[in-house]
Design a protein around this motif. Structure first.
Motif, PDB file in Angstrom:
ATOM      1  N   TYR A 101     -26.887 -23.416  -1.448  1.00  0.00           N
ATOM      2  CA  TYR A 101     -26.106 -24.318  -2.293  1.00  0.00           C
ATOM      3  C   TYR A 101     -25.309 -25.350  -1.497  1.00  0.00           C
ATOM      4  O   TYR A 101     -24.752 -26.277  -2.092  1.00  0.00           O
ATOM      5  CB  TYR A 101     -25.167 -23.518  -3.201  1.00  0.00           C
ATOM      6  CG  TYR A 101     -25.945 -22.584  -4.089  1.00  0.00           C
ATOM      7  CD1 TYR A 101     -26.706 -23.071  -5.144  1.00  0.00           C
ATOM      8  CD2 TYR A 101     -25.957 -21.212  -3.856  1.00  0.00           C
ATOM      9  CE1 TYR A 101     -27.450 -22.233  -5.945  1.00  0.00           C
ATOM     10  CE2 TYR A 101     -26.699 -20.361  -4.656  1.00  0.00           C
ATOM     11  CZ  TYR A 101     -27.440 -20.873  -5.694  1.00  0.00           C
ATOM     12  OH  TYR A 101     -28.177 -20.031  -6.485  1.00  0.00           O
ATOM     13  N   LYS A 102     -25.256 -25.189  -0.172  1.00  0.00           N
ATOM     14  CA  LYS A 102     -24.484 -26.134   0.644  1.00  0.00           C
ATOM     15  C   LYS A 102     -25.012 -27.549   0.437  1.00  0.00           C
ATOM     16  O   LYS A 102     -26.204 -27.801   0.476  1.00  0.00           O
ATOM     17  CB  LYS A 102     -24.543 -25.760   2.127  1.00  0.00           C
ATOM     18  CG  LYS A 102     -23.629 -26.644   2.967  1.00  0.00           C
ATOM     19  CD  LYS A 102     -23.554 -26.205   4.397  1.00  0.00           C
ATOM     20  CE  LYS A 102     -22.602 -27.129   5.152  1.00  0.00           C
ATOM     21  NZ  LYS A 102     -22.547 -26.796   6.559  1.00  0.00           N
ATOM     22  N   LEU A 160     -16.362 -17.790  -5.632  1.00  0.00           N
ATOM     23  CA  LEU A 160     -16.511 -16.367  -5.319  1.00  0.00           C
ATOM     24  C   LEU A 160     -15.345 -15.621  -5.928  1.00  0.00           C
ATOM     25  O   LEU A 160     -14.183 -15.951  -5.658  1.00  0.00           O
ATOM     26  CB  LEU A 160     -16.516 -16.135  -3.803  1.00  0.00           C
ATOM     27  CG  LEU A 160     -17.594 -16.819  -2.991  1.00  0.00           C
ATOM     28  CD1 LEU A 160     -17.432 -16.447  -1.521  1.00  0.00           C
ATOM     29  CD2 LEU A 160     -18.976 -16.436  -3.478  1.00  0.00           C
ATOM     30  N   LYS A 175     -21.556 -22.907  -8.810  1.00  0.00           N
ATOM     31  CA  LYS A 175     -22.209 -21.610  -8.949  1.00  0.00           C
ATOM     32  C   LYS A 175     -21.149 -20.528  -8.807  1.00  0.00           C
ATOM     33  O   LYS A 175     -20.314 -20.598  -7.903  1.00  0.00           O
ATOM     34  CB  LYS A 175     -23.293 -21.422  -7.884  1.00  0.00           C
ATOM     35  CG  LYS A 175     -24.394 -22.459  -7.930  1.00  0.00           C
ATOM     36  CD  LYS A 175     -25.188 -22.339  -9.199  1.00  0.00           C
ATOM     37  CE  LYS A 175     -26.310 -23.353  -9.246  1.00  0.00           C
ATOM     38  NZ  LYS A 175     -27.041 -23.335 -10.489  1.00  0.00           N
ATOM     39  N   PHE A 221     -20.219 -16.438  -8.376  1.00  0.00           N
ATOM     40  CA  PHE A 221     -20.676 -15.117  -7.948  1.00  0.00           C
ATOM     41  C   PHE A 221     -19.490 -14.167  -7.997  1.00  0.00           C
ATOM     42  O   PHE A 221     -18.427 -14.474  -7.444  1.00  0.00           O
ATOM     43  CB  PHE A 221     -21.219 -15.140  -6.517  1.00  0.00           C
ATOM     44  CG  PHE A 221     -22.356 -16.096  -6.323  1.00  0.00           C
ATOM     45  CD1 PHE A 221     -23.646 -15.741  -6.664  1.00  0.00           C
ATOM     46  CD2 PHE A 221     -22.134 -17.359  -5.803  1.00  0.00           C
ATOM     47  CE1 PHE A 221     -24.695 -16.627  -6.499  1.00  0.00           C
ATOM     48  CE2 PHE A 221     -23.173 -18.255  -5.625  1.00  0.00           C
ATOM     49  CZ  PHE A 221     -24.456 -17.886  -5.978  1.00  0.00           C
ATOM     50  N   PHE A 259     -21.539 -17.964   5.355  1.00  0.00           N
ATOM     51  CA  PHE A 259     -22.631 -17.817   4.400  1.00  0.00           C
ATOM     52  C   PHE A 259     -22.993 -16.342   4.333  1.00  0.00           C
ATOM     53  O   PHE A 259     -22.802 -15.597   5.289  1.00  0.00           O
ATOM     54  CB  PHE A 259     -23.850 -18.623   4.837  1.00  0.00           C
ATOM     55  CG  PHE A 259     -23.625 -20.099   4.764  1.00  0.00           C
ATOM     56  CD1 PHE A 259     -23.486 -20.736   3.541  1.00  0.00           C
ATOM     57  CD2 PHE A 259     -23.549 -20.859   5.917  1.00  0.00           C
ATOM     58  CE1 PHE A 259     -23.269 -22.097   3.462  1.00  0.00           C
ATOM     59  CE2 PHE A 259     -23.337 -22.216   5.851  1.00  0.00           C
ATOM     60  CZ  PHE A 259     -23.197 -22.841   4.626  1.00  0.00           C
ATOM     61  N   ILE A 299     -19.138 -23.477  -4.821  1.00  0.00           N
ATOM     62  CA  ILE A 299     -19.369 -22.046  -5.034  1.00  0.00           C
ATOM     63  C   ILE A 299     -18.036 -21.387  -5.352  1.00  0.00           C
ATOM     64  O   ILE A 299     -17.057 -21.578  -4.627  1.00  0.00           O
ATOM     65  CB  ILE A 299     -19.996 -21.389  -3.787  1.00  0.00           C
ATOM     66  CG1 ILE A 299     -21.360 -22.013  -3.484  1.00  0.00           C
ATOM     67  CG2 ILE A 299     -20.100 -19.877  -3.959  1.00  0.00           C
ATOM     68  CD1 ILE A 299     -21.937 -21.585  -2.148  1.00  0.00           C
ATOM     69  N   SER A 328     -28.253 -16.213  -1.960  1.00  0.00           N
ATOM     70  CA  SER A 328     -27.846 -16.717  -0.652  1.00  0.00           C
ATOM     71  C   SER A 328     -26.971 -17.936  -0.884  1.00  0.00           C
ATOM     72  O   SER A 328     -27.415 -18.910  -1.499  1.00  0.00           O
ATOM     73  CB  SER A 328     -29.062 -17.097   0.178  1.00  0.00           C
ATOM     74  OG  SER A 328     -28.662 -17.765   1.358  1.00  0.00           O
ATOM     75  N   THR A 329     -25.755 -17.894  -0.392  1.00  0.00           N
ATOM     76  CA  THR A 329     -24.852 -19.022  -0.605  1.00  0.00           C
ATOM     77  C   THR A 329     -25.283 -20.248   0.195  1.00  0.00           C
ATOM     78  O   THR A 329     -24.968 -21.373  -0.194  1.00  0.00           O
ATOM     79  CB  THR A 329     -23.401 -18.654  -0.249  1.00  0.00           C
ATOM     80  OG1 THR A 329     -23.345 -18.166   1.097  1.00  0.00           O
ATOM     81  CG2 THR A 329     -22.864 -17.599  -1.211  1.00  0.00           C
ATOM     82  N   GLU A 330     -26.020 -20.051   1.249  1.00  0.00           N
ATOM     83  CA  GLU A 330     -26.433 -21.184   2.087  1.00  0.00           C
ATOM     84  C   GLU A 330     -27.301 -22.183   1.322  1.00  0.00           C
ATOM     85  O   GLU A 330     -27.241 -23.388   1.575  1.00  0.00           O
ATOM     86  CB  GLU A 330     -27.170 -20.679   3.328  1.00  0.00           C
ATOM     87  CG  GLU A 330     -27.426 -21.766   4.344  1.00  0.00           C
ATOM     88  CD  GLU A 330     -27.843 -21.209   5.688  1.00  0.00           C
ATOM     89  OE1 GLU A 330     -27.728 -21.954   6.662  1.00  0.00           O
ATOM     90  OE2 GLU A 330     -28.290 -20.047   5.755  1.00  0.00           O
TER      91      GLU A 330
END
Length: 154
Positions: free
Chosen positions: A25-26, A33, A64, A66, A10, A31, A21-23
């Motif tokens: 979305y868990k 990237l 999502k 990024f 994360f 996600i 913050s990717t956390e």
């Protein structure tokens, strides 16, 4: 590079859309990237334009997106404004996110493809897709879709 099946690290970072913050979305979203080497280069611009064009597809797949690059936030913002990117461009000026994901930070132009990497992180936090290069939207969405199908079975 990290491998498919590994637990993704994360991270939190500044972006053109504020701190991400990717956390958070868990368990909720896949996600995507996209590590890209150079703001404004023709291939990077083409790659991110394809993401923007397909954003409704990513959103309907509950993913999502990024885009990550070592440029500073002001350069990211100017690039995002110029091309009307509505997804976050994350600054990784220190290279810490690249390091977490095993993306080459080398400066040699010859190895630019080592810095162009796409990961899809499943809802469970595991990497379900990891490939170098400018990957097609269909290929990435297939990985997102396979994560969604796996999540529905669980």
């Amino acid at each position: 590079m990290l491998d498919v099946g590994e637990q993704a690290p994360f991270f939190m970072g500044n972006s053109t859309k504020g701190v991400v913050s990717t956390e958070e979305y868990k368990g909720k979203n896949a996600i995507v990237l996209i590590f890209y080497p150079k703001i404004g280069s023709p291939i990077c611009t083409q790659q991110l334009n394809a993401v923007e064009e397909a954003l409704p597809q990513y959103e309907s797949a509950e993913a999502k997106v990024f885009a990550i690059n070592p440029a500073d936030l002001a350069d990211h913002q100017a690039f995002a404004d110029e091309h009307h990117y509505s997804f976050p461009l994350v600054t990784d000026h220190e290279g810490l996110i690249q390091e977490l994901f095993g993306v080459d930070k080398g400066l040699l132009r010859l190895f630019v493809e080592q810095k162009r990497v796409v990961y899809v992180i499943g809802r469970n936090g595991q990497i379900v897709y990891a490939r170098k290069g400018n990957r097609s939207t269909d290929e990435i969405l297939e990985a997102v879709g396979s994560d969604a199908r796996t999540s529905l079975k669980a």
